[in-house]
Write an enzyme that holds these catalytic residues in place. Structure first.
Site: not given
Length: 172
Positions: A153, A103-105
């Site tokens: 995500s 998720i994210c980074h």
């Protein structure tokens, strides 16, 4: 059936991107094992809301010991990808075909491991160009599941969908 989930994590992780999935995995009866350079070390989230005591050193684990891999975002994945042991662990895990949740980074570790060419995923806005340059198909949506293996995500706002799909792949 209880699964063992590896989490590659270090300082300045995005607090909720670890705590939310980890809590959901534990509620479903799964074991969450945190991995960093040094077992017993305490790492802190970038917002200061969460701290995690590391269970295992990267030198004492192999992907074969785990059923799934969680890569929370924040600055943690960028720090970890500077250490080839974490990149190799990530590469070997993805190549094993077992579920990976980023998720994210978090996809920064996947990019460094060179395992997303031809895959479908999403990520936080600042690394979209990196995802595309690594050969992946980028989708700007709350959750993307590729080949029933890779769940990605964008941000903490997407955690409900991220957790739902991760739990589905775990069979929970």
């Amino acid at each position: 059936m209880s699964k063992k989930i590896a989490v590659l994590i270090t300082d300045e992780f995005e607090d909720s991107e670890f705590t939310s999935p980890a809590d959901e995995f534990r509620k479903a009866g799964h074991e969450v094992i945190t991995i960093e350079k040094q077992a017993g070390k305490t790492v802190k989230g970038k917002k200061g809301e969460a701290s995690v005591t590391i269970d295992k050193s990267i030198d004492e684990v192999t992907p074969a010991e785990f059923d799934a891999l969680l890569l929370p975002g924040g600055h943690s994945p960028d720090y970890l990808r500077g250490d080839n042991r974490f990149v190799t662990f990530t590469r070997d895990f993805v190549n094993s075909g077992k579920p990976v949740f980023a998720i994210c980074h978090g996809p920064q570790l996947l990019i460094s491991a060179d395992v997303i060419r031809g895959r479908k995923l999403t990520a936080v806005k600042p690394i979209i160009i990196d995802v595309k340059n690594a050969g992946a198909e980028f989708y700007d949506q709350e959750v993307v599941v590729d080949k029933d293996q890779l769940v990605t995500s964008r941000t903490p706002d997407d955690l409900p969908a991220f957790n739902r799909e991760a739990l589905r792949l775990l069979g929970a």
